[in-house]
Each structure stands twice: as C-alpha cells, then as structure tokens.
Design a protein around this motif. Structure first.
Motif, PDB file in Angstrom:
ATOM      1  N   TRP A   1     -16.584   3.877 -15.365  1.00 40.21           N
ATOM      2  CA  TRP A   1     -16.413   3.974 -13.915  1.00 40.21           C
ATOM      3  C   TRP A   1     -14.920   4.014 -13.608  1.00 40.21           C
ATOM      4  N   THR A   2     -14.513   4.912 -12.704  1.00 42.07           N
ATOM      5  CA  THR A   2     -13.098   5.071 -12.381  1.00 42.07           C
ATOM      6  C   THR A   2     -12.860   4.809 -10.897  1.00 42.07           C
ATOM      7  N   TRP A   3     -11.841   4.006 -10.633  1.00 41.59           N
ATOM      8  CA  TRP A   3     -11.409   3.696  -9.269  1.00 41.59           C
ATOM      9  C   TRP A   3      -9.898   3.888  -9.191  1.00 41.59           C
ATOM     10  N   ASN A   4      -9.431   4.467  -8.094  1.00 39.22           N
ATOM     11  CA  ASN A   4      -8.003   4.676  -7.875  1.00 39.22           C
ATOM     12  C   ASN A   4      -7.543   3.909  -6.642  1.00 39.22           C
ATOM     13  N   ALA A   5      -6.547   3.060  -6.840  1.00 38.98           N
ATOM     14  CA  ALA A   5      -5.923   2.324  -5.733  1.00 38.98           C
ATOM     15  C   ALA A   5      -4.486   2.825  -5.624  1.00 38.98           C
ATOM     16  N   ALA A   6      -4.265   3.797  -4.754  1.00 40.50           N
ATOM     17  CA  ALA A   6      -2.993   4.515  -4.722  1.00 40.50           C
ATOM     18  C   ALA A   6      -1.907   3.783  -3.947  1.00 40.50           C
ATOM     19  N   ASP A   7      -2.293   2.847  -3.078  1.00 44.75           N
ATOM     20  CA  ASP A   7      -1.297   2.155  -2.263  1.00 44.75           C
ATOM     21  C   ASP A   7      -0.712   0.979  -3.027  1.00 44.75           C
ATOM     22  N   PRO A   8       0.564   0.660  -2.790  1.00 44.59           N
ATOM     23  CA  PRO A   8       1.176  -0.476  -3.489  1.00 44.59           C
ATOM     24  C   PRO A   8       0.354  -1.748  -3.299  1.00 44.59           C
ATOM     25  N   MET A   9       0.154  -2.482  -4.394  1.00 44.50           N
ATOM     26  CA  MET A   9      -0.725  -3.652  -4.364  1.00 44.50           C
ATOM     27  C   MET A   9      -0.121  -4.772  -5.192  1.00 44.50           C
ATOM     28  N   ALA A  10      -0.114  -5.974  -4.627  1.00 43.92           N
ATOM     29  CA  ALA A  10       0.299  -7.150  -5.383  1.00 43.92           C
ATOM     30  C   ALA A  10      -0.722  -7.418  -6.476  1.00 43.92           C
ATOM     31  N   SER A  11      -0.257  -7.895  -7.620  1.00 42.59           N
ATOM     32  CA  SER A  11      -1.120  -7.997  -8.794  1.00 42.59           C
ATOM     33  C   SER A  11      -2.292  -8.941  -8.597  1.00 42.59           C
TER      34      SER A  11
ATOM     35  N   TRP B   1      -3.853  -6.156   6.602  1.00 37.36           N
ATOM     36  CA  TRP B   1      -2.565  -5.982   7.283  1.00 37.36           C
ATOM     37  C   TRP B   1      -1.550  -7.006   6.781  1.00 37.36           C
ATOM     38  N   TYR B   2      -1.981  -8.275   6.772  1.00 39.39           N
ATOM     39  CA  TYR B   2      -1.064  -9.392   6.529  1.00 39.39           C
ATOM     40  C   TYR B   2      -1.393 -10.057   5.195  1.00 39.39           C
ATOM     41  N   GLY B   3      -0.622  -9.702   4.175  1.00 37.11           N
ATOM     42  CA  GLY B   3      -0.842 -10.235   2.839  1.00 37.11           C
ATOM     43  C   GLY B   3      -1.006  -9.127   1.836  1.00 37.11           C
ATOM     44  N   ASP B   4      -1.699  -8.037   2.244  1.00 36.11           N
ATOM     45  CA  ASP B   4      -1.929  -6.920   1.341  1.00 36.11           C
ATOM     46  C   ASP B   4      -0.949  -5.774   1.639  1.00 36.11           C
ATOM     47  N   ASN B   5      -1.051  -5.184   2.818  1.00 31.12           N
ATOM     48  CA  ASN B   5      -0.108  -4.128   3.177  1.00 31.12           C
ATOM     49  C   ASN B   5       1.310  -4.685   3.275  1.00 31.12           C
ATOM     50  N   VAL B   6       1.478  -5.769   3.995  1.00 31.70           N
ATOM     51  CA  VAL B   6       2.758  -6.481   4.031  1.00 31.70           C
ATOM     52  C   VAL B   6       2.567  -7.769   3.245  1.00 31.70           C
ATOM     53  N   SER B   7       3.155  -7.837   2.081  1.00 29.66           N
ATOM     54  CA  SER B   7       2.999  -8.990   1.198  1.00 29.66           C
ATOM     55  C   SER B   7       4.202  -9.914   1.320  1.00 29.66           C
ATOM     56  N   ILE B   8       4.023 -11.129   0.863  1.00 31.64           N
ATOM     57  CA  ILE B   8       5.118 -12.092   0.911  1.00 31.64           C
ATOM     58  C   ILE B   8       6.098 -11.848  -0.233  1.00 31.64           C
TER      59      ILE B   8
END
Length: 702
Positions: free
Chosen positions: A198-208, A531-538
């Motif tokens: 199974w393949t999934w693509n998460a193209a947006d910047p993401m905290a580990s 919005w808060y934590g994922d898109n804008v991370s600390i």
C-alpha cells in the motif's frame, strides 16, 4: 585567487560531525544538527503475526554545514547497512543515535540521499505521563501514535518538530489487512506471495512525530468534499455488533433502541414458600436515560415493585426519572417527586432499582434476582427495557439497547434461550407498554448476532467522522483555509489512552467514542491541530500551548456553535474555578517544563490565554491574528515570542504586558479588563467536562 583543489581541501579540513541533538532544552538528544531533512521514503514490510518489521528508509536531506558525519535518531532495531549517495557509508550506534559517516565529506548546501536498511521488533514506549505510545501492536496489525517520541521507534529520522519533511509510505502486509497513513492514497499492488503493498504520499512538510501508519482490518471510507479528499478508517470490529455471539445456542433477545419505550418480557412464576431466584445473562448498551430493570407483582394485586440484582449491578438512585412521569405514568409505582425537587426511589407501591450502562463490553454479565419477597405467591415477573426522552442536561447519545440470553428460574420452569425451535419464547410473553405510555414502536426480538445493529461505538465514530467537512468549514471561518488537500481520521483498536493529531489523519482510540458530543469535540480538537501544530509546528517542545491551547480553544468555539457553553462562558468558569494557588499556575505557559509540556495546563490555560487575548483586542482583530499566524507560517514553525510579536504587529499595540502576564510568567493573571467573570455564565462546567476546564489533578491527552 583560490584554486578548486585548495577550496576542496579547505572544505574537508573544516568539515565536522553534525550535532547529536537539535538543541531542545527539554529533550537535548531529540533531532540532530548539520542537515535539513526534506523527504523520507519508507519501504516497510510488516508481519502482524510476529510483529517483525523490515525497513528501507531513503532520506533526502540538505547539508547546512560541511559534514564529516551526521546522526539519525533510531530506538532499538537492527541496522543492516547504510549508504550515502549510493556509496557504502560507515555507521555505528550510540544509544538512540545512529551515526553515519559518508565515504566523503558533504559540502554545506549539498543535497544528499541516505539509505538505511534495518529490521527488528519495534517496542512501544512506556511513558509515565501518557502510558503506552509509539509502535502499538494490535491483534491484527499495528498503530503508530506518540508524542513527543514515536518516530524513532520505527524508522531512522531527524526526530524533532523543527525539521519537517515530506513522506512516502510503501507498506507491505498480508492480504486481508489494510494500511492507512498520512496524506493521499496512491494505490496498492498485490504480490504472488500473498502480500499487498500500500502506498501513501504526504507531500506537505510534516513533523516526524505526526507520521503514522495503521495496519489492520479497517472499514475505510473515502470521498471528496469542498476540494478535500476525506479518508476515514474505523476498526472493522466496531462496524459489527457489540455482542458477537449468543451466550448459548444461536439466538438472544434484543430490546431495540427506540426512545421512548417500555418493553416488558413477562412470565408468571409460582414462587415456593422458600423463595426462588431468576437469573439471566445481560449486555447493556443503554443511553443515560435507558434502563434494564426487573419488575414484579403478585398476580391480581397492584403491588408492583422493582427487585435489586443480588451482586449490586442495580442502583436505587432515581435521578431524573420523576421528569418522565408524564411519559411513563407507571413509574409512579417506583418513584415520587419530593417537595425539595429531588426524585425519591419510593413510589406508590414499590421501590426503584435499575441499571443504565454501556460499559459491559460484549460479554454477558450474570444477573441474579431474589424472588423471596414474593415467596408463596403466584408472581408476574417482567424483565424490562425502559427508555425516556433525555432532559436538556442529560446525554442524548443514541445507543443500541439491551441483549438477554439464558433466562432461568430456579424452580426449573420458565427457562428460555430464545432459540428458533418452534417455541422461541418458551412461555414468556411480550405485552404492550403499560397504560399511559406511548405504544412501543417494536418489541423484544429473538435474533442471531449477524442481525444485530452496529455497536454504539461504531455508530458514534461514523457519525463524528461524517461531520468532518462541516467541522473544517466551521474552523476555516476562524483560522483561515484548511491547509492540506486531504483529511480524515483513524479509529484504532490499539490500547492507548489518547488521541493524536497525526497529520491529515488524526488517530483515536475507541474510548473517545462513548458520547456523541465528546466524540465530536475530540474530532474538532484534532482537526484544529491541522492548522495549529501540524501546518504551523512549534520550534521547541516548551511551546506546546501553541498546539494544545489553540486546539482546546477550537473546542470552545465548537461548543458555542453547537448551542452549548460559549467560549466566554468556558473562560469565566475556568477563571472562577481555578484558584490562584492551584498548581496549574506554577509555571509559565510558554515554559511548563518537560514534565508539563503535555500536561493539562497547556490545554486549559492555553485556551484561556487566547480568550483573554480576544477580550483584550476584540473579535475582529483576534481572528485576524489567528489567520495571519497560519498564513505567514504555513508549512513552517513558530514559538511563543513569534506569536506575541505577530499579535502586537497586527493590532499595532504593545501587547508585551498581556503576554508577560498570560504566557511568559507563572501565576494567575488579572481578569481581562479587571471586572471579573459574569456570574450568569459561571453556574457550572459544560456537560461531561470538556477538556482544559479542570486541570487540577487531571492530565488531558489529545
């Protein structure tokens, strides 16, 4: 002039190992220095039967200094090989650090690719604050969820939210299992050996820590709405009935779930002079206003009463039943309204005993009723399912009802297990509702497990997920456009005690889906994190209030939207109920300490700080601040000082005093404006105590 050879020699001489940590004061060895990770491709093979994980991690990164070596975080697991740009690299383990030494140094600014091959049995994290987290095995797969540490338990990574990257997941599992991960589903491929990738693509910047996979048997639903691809996965066992099998035989008696209802299953028993007992197996999945009770009276007499269960499963607390005397006048036999407004468990002829619960799970509990009060008489006994219309302060979550099997009377007569044997009820009768009650829309039915309804937990989860488009549209009005092109959620059977905002697809344990309004509020919380934590991370873990306070505040806004307690009411109640000497005020909101980074204060105080800011700058300006924060830092990071500076810039006011009091200092700040809470909105907390309101002695995990 500097020759190229001289420049190369100079770079080699200046190259140095990257730092073993990202410099976070709370977790010094989390993350690494010397490079910026840009993309992870995780080719994984997972065997649910053994828990064995095989992995090839391909990491594209850009050097931020001249590197002679660099670290990746990896907890346990066995490394088999490592390459950098296709050439074999040296590697060694140093605790939870994997130190990679490339065959040649890496110049500052160079993009390079590292491939690590590894395998092993990933171990869950036993965190004293949140319990089990990380790589969590289930009966048929695994779920990954944990904060602040999780990613390094299943792949080599720069494990700190300051270094965000895109991800591709290619996960191979046995046929019959699904894989759900972050981002968009990109297809699956079956193999001759009985596995599927199974393949999934998460193209947006993401905290580990937000990266996730869930492997198992899931009911996966996908659809498009408002330009967003929604994908929800619910543990398939929740789509089945609460009761998986009859206690004996193939059938059981099922009450149905109609409201209101007064459904009796009756039989006349000749109770010997020495008494007798009635016993049966029962599973309850009732609403707060739904009950299982056993009624009895002497045939020919109006001496009705309810009888207690001998091991204490029933209670004689009448609660709000007196409000239902108009709906079910017969209840006056068992309860009565008192002059002080309370409801007494004593009525005109008898006493109230009943049980309302949905905590039995799917296993039948043993009920035993002593018939001795009717010794020596011919007695009509009724096993009764009663439901009433919820009052405004009562939970209205619909549930599935009551399940019965193996009714037995100790005299040896009147036994039944409801089998389809030509006499399904074995002498037990199905009378209509008592006089004065509305006619029952249905009656007890004899059913096999295959014909029972979906569990209440499953119904609640699906109902909450069905509102995700509505929730995102609601929050977009306050926070700005939803930042990703996909959304959804995962309800996992794994044993963990929190929900986590895994990017684009939050992960929930089943316990959050016991009440519909709490389930909806929890989903709002995790979606607000997008919005808060994922898109804008600390930038560092000391600023978790920028994640949790904002997501809790979204719940406050949703509560008001749903016609319950307003955000101002939530603030006033919290401000009134949390005294100045409460421990939740002991540390600055923006520096709660490593042990407090995910404690209750960052949720409740964080939401309070936002409402206090709203009260200080006004609604229009406040929501402009929130939208500007997400717009200007989309895909990036921020800290408390960044947010304070932005608020001052947007308002064109010096807000340093406000942020000093509410964010950067310990102690309870003065009430905004100095007047104090409005007494009209401090009568009590929201029903079920929505998160962040009562932090004393309580740790809330979302």
């Amino acid at each position: 002039m500097l020759s190229s050879a001289t420049a190369l020699l100079s770079a080699v001489l200046l190259a140095a190992p990257g730092a073993a940590g990202a410099g976070d004061p709370y977790f010094p060895l989390d993350g690494n220095g010397g490079y910026d990770a840009q993309h992870y491709t995780l080719d994984l093979g997972y065997a649910p039967a053994t828990g064995q994980l095989r992995g090839v991690a391909t990491i594209t990164a850009k050097a931020t200094q001249d590197l002679s070596a660099f670290d990746l975080d990896l907890d346990g697991l066995t490394v088999r090989s490592a390459t950098v740009d296709g050439r074999a690299a040296g590697w060694r383990r140093d605790g939870n650090e994997l130190v990679i030494t490339p065959a040649a140094g890496l110049r500052n600014g160079r993009t390079f690719t590292t491939v690590v091959t590894y395998d092993g049995l990933p171990q869950p994290i036993d965190d004293p604050e949140i319990g089990a987290s990380g790589f969590l095995r289930t009966d048929d797969g695994v779920t990954v969820a944990g904060e602040p540490h999780a990613a390094a338990t299943w792949f080599p990574v720069d494990d700190h939210p300051s270094d965000k990257a895109a991800y591709t997941f290619r996960v191979t599992v046995p046929n019959g299992r699904s894989v759900v991960a972050n981002g968009l589903f990109a297809g699956k491929a079956a193999h001759p050996d009985g596995t599927t990738t199974w393949t999934w693509n998460a193209a947006d910047p993401m905290a580990s820590y937000l990266a996730t996979i869930s492997v198992g048997r899931y009911d996966v639903t996908s659809y498009d709405r408002d330009g967003i691809r929604f994908t929800d996965a619910v543990d398939a066992s929740l789509d089945g009935p609460t009761v998986k099998a009859a206690r004996t035989g193939q059938r059981m008696a099922y009450s149905g779930a109609e409201v209101p209802a007064y459904k009796r299953l009756t039989h006349t028993v000749d109770v010997p002079a020495g008494g007798a007992t009635l016993s049966f197996g029962a599973v309850l999945e009732t609403a707060d206003t739904g009950y299982l009770m056993v009624e009895a009276h002497t045939v020919g007499q109006d001496n009705w009463t309810t009888l207690p269960e001998q091991s204490g499963l029933t209670f004689d607390y009448a609660g709000e039943l007196c409000h239902d005397l108009d709906t079910h006048p017969f209840l006056a036999h068992y309860v009565s309204q008192q002059p002080d407004g309370t409801c007494s468990p004593d009525g005109t002829t008898g006493h109230w005993n009943g049980q309302s619960s949905f905590n039995y799970g799917g296993e039948f509990g043993d009920w035993t009723i002593d018939l001795k009060p009717f010794a020596g008489t011919k007695t009509e006994v009724a096993v009764t399912y009663l439901t009433t219309v919820p009052q405004p302060d009562e939970d209205s979550t619909p549930r599935t009802g009551v399940y019965l099997d193996d009714i037995k009377v100790s005299t040896g007569h009147s036994d039944t297990s409801f089998e389809n044997d030509g006499d399904t009820w074995d002498g037990w009768a199905l009378p209509p509702a008592p006089a004065g009650s509305r006619a029952n829309p249905g009656t007890w039915r004899s059913l096999t497990a295959a014909r029972l309804p979906m569990s209440a937990t499953g119904q609640i989860a699906h109902a909450s997920f069905a509102r995700e488009p509505e929730m995102l549209a609601f929050m977009a009005r306050s926070f700005g456009p939803y930042p990703f092109d996909t959304a959804g959620g995962i309800v996992s059977p794994a044993l963990f005690d929190f929900a986590l905002e895994t990017q684009t697809r939050p992960t929930y344990n089943t316990g959050f889906f016991g009440w519909q309004d709490i389930a909806d509020s929890t989903v709002v919380h995790e979606l607000a994190h997008q919005w808060y934590g994922d898109n804008v991370s600390i930038k560092q873990w000391k600023d978790t209030w920028l994640n949790e306070g904002f997501a809790t505040y979204a719940q406050w806004l949703w509560s008001e939207h749903e016609g319950r307690t307003s955000a101002q009411g939530q603030f006033d109640y919290s401000y009134s109920e949390i005294p100045a000497d409460d421990s939740s005020w002991n540390t600055p909101l923006a520096d709660p300490g490593a042990d407090g980074a995910l404690g209750g204060a960052v949720y409740g105080r964080g939401a309070m700080a936002l409402q206090a800011l709203r009260m200080t700058v006004g609604d229009s300006t406040f929501f402009k601040i929130l939208k500007t924060w997400t717009a200007e830092r989309s895909g990036g990071n921020g800290n408390s000082h960044d947010f304070a500076a932005l608020a001052s810039r947007v308002t064109r006011r010096d807000l340093s005093g406000f942020f000093t009091a509410w964010v950067f200092s310990a102690g309870k700040p003065p009430y905004p404006g100095g007047s104090g809470p409005n007494a009209k909105v401090t009568a009590g907390p929201p029903r079920h105590g929505l998160p962040g309101l009562l932090p004393t002695g309580r740790t809330v995990r979302y």
